[in-house]
Structures are given as structure tokens and as C-alpha cells.
Design a protein around this motif. Structure first.
Motif, short mmCIF file in Angstrom:
data_model
loop_
_atom_site.label_atom_id
_atom_site.label_comp_id
_atom_site.label_asym_id
_atom_site.label_seq_id
_atom_site.Cartn_x
_atom_site.Cartn_y
_atom_site.Cartn_z
N UNK A 174 0.84 -1.19 0.00
CA UNK A 174 0.00 0.00 0.00
C UNK A 174 0.88 1.25 0.00
N UNK A 175 0.45 2.32 -0.66
CA UNK A 175 1.28 3.53 -0.74
C UNK A 175 1.58 4.15 0.63
N UNK A 176 2.76 4.75 0.73
CA UNK A 176 3.17 5.44 1.95
C UNK A 176 3.45 6.91 1.62
N UNK A 177 3.83 7.66 2.63
CA UNK A 177 4.01 9.11 2.45
C UNK A 177 4.96 9.45 1.30
N UNK A 178 6.06 8.73 1.18
CA UNK A 178 7.04 9.06 0.15
C UNK A 178 6.46 8.94 -1.26
N UNK A 179 5.47 8.08 -1.43
CA UNK A 179 4.87 7.88 -2.75
C UNK A 179 4.04 9.08 -3.19
N UNK A 180 3.70 9.95 -2.25
CA UNK A 180 2.87 11.11 -2.56
C UNK A 180 3.66 12.41 -2.61
N UNK A 181 4.97 12.32 -2.62
CA UNK A 181 5.81 13.52 -2.72
C UNK A 181 6.00 13.86 -4.19
N UNK A 182 5.36 14.93 -4.69
CA UNK A 182 5.44 15.23 -6.12
C UNK A 182 6.83 15.62 -6.59
N UNK A 183 7.69 16.00 -5.65
CA UNK A 183 9.06 16.36 -6.04
C UNK A 183 9.92 15.12 -6.24
#
Length: 210
Positions: free
Chosen positions: A123-132
Motif C-alpha cells: 500500500x502507498x506510503x508518504x514518500x509515494x505522494x511527494x510530487x518532487x
């Protein structure tokens, strides 16, 4: 709740306290607000990225606004953090409700990765949602399809109860939201999180065959 509509993407980046706009073209809007441990969010604001938002079709804009308003509603009615996959997945689940769009079409970037053997293994974690750091659309889709699959299997009421259970966990000792959700899986659904993830990956594979 306040809706903020800056005139430029540069202003959007400044409102997010970012020195540059790297990756922010992927973000149509974001919900901001102060969240203190053990307290409900107060004074949230939804900030629109004018470039990304206006590039969307009307249905896409509706999804974005409904998504962000879901964040506002859940943050103002719960007092503990939930895993990012659950927060974003629930917001997208509400956002896409009633549109009757094929899941494989909405999640086409994710499904393309699955078809090429590069689909998610967790499942996705915080790092997967960092657009940079990376392309974030597949992570949003993965989270949305995780919540949608839970609803398919167990019904909306049990998924909402699961969200509330995780979001009401004691915050003493700064408990890890991912660990809290993992512990709540058997109580809520009768399976472990690992068992659900294996089934969810098989489901993604089924969508990739369509």
C-alpha cells in the motif's frame, strides 16, 4: 473552511511554503491546516493550483473539490492520523462516487504499470505522494482502488467504521498510523492487512487484463 485560489502556480508554491514548484504541476489542490495530537483539525483551507485545476475537465474538477472537502470533513471529525493510503483513498472514493467511470480507465497510469510488471507491491506510503520525488497519480489510484476494493468486499459501512477506528486510536507515544491500521484489519474485516494486500494486487492484475 476557506477556499484559496491563487492567480499563479508560483503563488500556489509559496502558499505551500515551497521554495520551488518542482512536481507541483501534478497537484490540482491541497488541504492545509493545523493538526495537533488528540485534537480535531481547525481552520482548514483548500488551496487550488490554478494551472493544474483549470486544465481538468468539469468532472475532474468536481472530483478534486469533493476529494478536498472530504479531507476537511474527516479532519474536522477525527482526532488521530490515518495512513496516507487510507486518507487519500477514502477522499478519492468519495470524489469518484456517482460518476460511474470504469476503474481501469480512471487508474490507467497505474494499470499500465501493472501490465508491465511494475505495479505496487504494498500500500502507498508518504514518500509515494511527494510530487518532487515521483509521479503521484499511480499512488492516488492505488489508494483509491484499495479503498474501493474494501468496499466491494465488506461494504461501505464497515470501511467507514474501519476509518473511524483507526482515526480514533490513542495518540499517546505518537503511534504509527500504518501500524494502527494494520492491527485494526482483523477486527474490522476478519483478515490481516497482508492478506488483503495480496488480494488487492490480484485485483489490480484482473483490471490490467481488461
Amino acid at each position: 473552511m476557506v477556499l484559496v485560489t491563487p492567480s499563479t502556480s508560483e503563488q500556489f508554491a509559496r502558499l505551500l511554503a515551497r521554495s520551488g514548484g518542482e512536481g507541483l504541476d501534478q497537484v490540482a489542490a491541497i488541504t492545509q491546516g493545523v493538526v495537533e495530537a488528540g485534537q480535531q483539525a481547525q481552520g482548514d483551507r483548500v488551496v487550488i493550483n490554478p494551472t493544474a485545476f483549470t486544465a481538468l475537465q468539469p468532472a475532474g474538477r468536481r472530483v478534486v473539490i469533493t476529494h478536498e472537502l472530504t479531507h476537511v470533513a474527516t479532519r474536522s471529525s477525527t482526532d488521530s492520523p490515518v495512513p496516507i493510503w487510507l486518507a487519500e483513498g477514502m477522499a478519492d472514493y468519495v470524489g469518484y462516487s456517482g460518476l460511474d467511470l470504469p476503474r481501469e480507465r480512471v487508474a490507467r497510469e497505474l494499470i499500465t504499470l501493472v501490465r508491465t510488471g511494475k505495479g505496487p507491491t504494498r500500500l502507498p506510503t508518504d514518500v509515494d505522494f511527494d510530487p518532487a520525488q515521483s509521479k503521484i497519480a499511480p499512488s492516488y489510484s492505488a489508494s483509491w482502488l484499495a479503498v474501493s476494493r474494501l468496499v466491494d468486499l465488506y461494504g461501505r459501512a464497515r470501511v467507514v467504521a474501519f476509518y473511524r477506528l483507526v482515526a480514533s486510536a490513542p495518540t499517546a507515544g505518537q503511534a504509527d498510523p500504518d501500524a494502527t491500521a494494520s492491527l485494526a484489519f482483523p477486527r474490522s474485516f476478519g483478515v490481516t492487512e497482508a492478506q488483503f494486500v495480496e488480494g488487492w494486487k490480484r485485483y489490480l492484475g484482473t483490471l490490467a487484463l481488461r
